[in-house]
Design a protein around this motif. Structure first.
Motif, mmCIF file in Angstrom:
data_model
loop_
_atom_site.group_PDB
_atom_site.id
_atom_site.type_symbol
_atom_site.label_atom_id
_atom_site.label_comp_id
_atom_site.label_asym_id
_atom_site.label_seq_id
_atom_site.Cartn_x
_atom_site.Cartn_y
_atom_site.Cartn_z
ATOM 1 N N TRP A 140 -8.529 2.224 5.739
ATOM 2 C CA TRP A 140 -7.360 1.907 6.571
ATOM 3 C C TRP A 140 -6.159 2.629 5.973
ATOM 4 O O TRP A 140 -5.706 2.299 4.880
ATOM 5 N N ARG A 141 -5.661 3.631 6.695
ATOM 6 C CA ARG A 141 -4.488 4.374 6.241
ATOM 7 C C ARG A 141 -3.239 3.539 6.529
ATOM 8 O O ARG A 141 -2.505 3.800 7.470
ATOM 9 N N HIS A 142 -3.004 2.516 5.691
ATOM 10 C CA HIS A 142 -1.939 1.570 5.975
ATOM 11 C C HIS A 142 -0.563 2.185 5.784
ATOM 12 O O HIS A 142 0.435 1.620 6.258
ATOM 13 N N GLN A 143 -0.487 3.314 5.093
ATOM 14 C CA GLN A 143 0.784 4.041 4.965
ATOM 15 C C GLN A 143 0.545 5.492 5.389
ATOM 16 O O GLN A 143 0.516 6.403 4.563
ATOM 17 N N HIS A 171 -8.040 -1.900 11.956
ATOM 18 C CA HIS A 171 -6.702 -1.333 12.108
ATOM 19 C C HIS A 171 -6.745 0.176 12.348
ATOM 20 O O HIS A 171 -5.821 0.739 12.920
ATOM 21 N N ASP A 172 -7.799 0.837 11.853
ATOM 22 C CA ASP A 172 -7.765 2.303 11.798
ATOM 23 C C ASP A 172 -9.149 2.889 12.055
ATOM 24 O O ASP A 172 -9.871 3.230 11.120
ATOM 25 N N PRO A 213 -7.632 -0.854 2.445
ATOM 26 C CA PRO A 213 -6.571 0.164 2.452
ATOM 27 C C PRO A 213 -6.942 1.346 1.563
ATOM 28 O O PRO A 213 -7.496 1.173 0.468
#
Length: 347
Positions: A140-143, A171-172, A213
């Motif tokens: 998950w590329r949270h940033q 999420h991704d 993440p």
């Protein structure tokens, strides 16, 4: 048929004793400027670990000499196995070509543009090693470091739509950095552009998925291959994957159900017009007659299509002895509470 560039025949000690522990599959398309650093970063990430590894770079018909550079690098790194496809087939086919050649117990995918960080790979493998209740780890590329709104906004919308439609909440979906147990990859095949939906296909194959993440870096070399037009292709692919996941083994429920929704009102319309006709009224010029006939014909065709699909799915499974289901090992003492968990978790 894809052709392969053969690496040096003298493998390092990490792979000389047998198959590697980890296979890293990277689809490559016009990434010549990133390949040298990619190979070095993978070696730096996995070289110090106790796991043996191989890096399978699948050149998907690049015209920028990526294949020649991969051949050159393979002469110095015996764990690098280039695969050169005859033309550009697309990312799903490139990944499938890599999966078919992967020998490791764990299979990791990432992009060749260095936006994914190879240093995250050991943590993913360690998680699979210590947690038998996890089959797939999705990054998950949270940033996210993509600056273009044309990439961020469609991605957010697509992730929510795919999560809702496939019932696999992530999420991704677009993050290429994922780790799999080998048996999960062996149960799925990629066609068209289904690489975006690998978690959904893995869930259908019985995988237990977690999302963690991971780091994400801005692209420093080369050009992105994605554009706003990809959003429309995702919608079409989503229709396919939803049908595949929900109705692959019962096509009659999909086609026949829609057919009955048309047949029922169509027959009611014709029955009403028959009563009107018996009372002496002329119905030949009524638009309702045409609507009723069309609904009955279309409904009947859909029911027949569903029956044909049922025959085809039986030929698919029985003709080639393909399994209708998959099993997993019986959980040990104390594992019963975890063995039934199928929901994707975010950690």
């Amino acid at each position: 048929m894809p052709s392969e560039v053969m690496p040096n025949a003298n493998p390092p000690p990490s792979t000389a004793q047998g198959v590697p522990d980890v296979s890293i599959v990277v689809p490559v398309y016009h990434e010549r400027d990133n390949l040298r650093e990619l190979v070095e970063r993978v070696q730096q990430a996995l070289g110090p670990t106790p796991w043996s590894f191989e890096l399978i770079c699948v050149d998907d018909g690049s015209t920028d000499d990526s294949a020649a550079l991969l051949a050159q690098l393979a002469q110095r790194h015996a764990w690098l196995h280039p695969v050169v496809l005859a033309r550009n087939y697309g990312q799903s086919t490139a990944l499938q070509a890599g999966f078919e050649r992967a020998r490791g117990r764990y299979i990791v995918t990432l992009d060749g543009d260095l936006q994914n960080d190879p240093d995250d790979i050991p943590a993913l493998i360690e998680r699979l090693e210590r947690d038998p209740e996890v089959d797939v780890i999705s990054g998950w590329r949270h940033q996210r470091q993509d600056k273009a709104l044309s990439r961020k906004l469609p991605s957010v919308l697509a992730n929510r739509l795919i999560s809702w439609a496939t019932r696999v909440p992530l999420h991704d979906y677009g993050c290429a950095l994922k780790a799999y147990r080998r048996e999960i990859i062996e149960r799925i095949r990629l066609y068209g552009e289904l690489h975006r939906f690998i978690p959904s296909l893995a869930r259908e194959a019985g995988a237990r998925i977690v999302e963690v993440p991971v780091r994400h870096h801005p692209r420093t070399r080369g050009r992105s291959k994605y554009g706003i037009d990809r959003t429309f292709r995702v919608i079409l692919d989503l229709v396919l994957i939803v049908f595949f996941l929900r109705y692959r083994q019962r096509p009659l429920h999909a086609f026949g159900g829609l057919g009955l929704w048309l047949l029922t009102p169509g027959l009611l319309i014709l029955a009403y017009l028959l009563g009107v006709k018996l009372m002496g009224e002329d119905i030949g010029s009524r638009p309702l007659l045409m609507a009723g006939v069309m609904m009955v014909l279309m409904g009947a065709q859909l029911v027949v299509a569903g029956l044909t699909g049922e025959l085809l799915i039986r030929i698919y499974h029985e003709g080639a002895a393909r399994p209708q289901y998959h099993t997993r090992p019986l959980p040990g003492p104390g594992d019963g509470a975890c063995a039934g968990q199928h929901r994707a978790r975010v950690e």
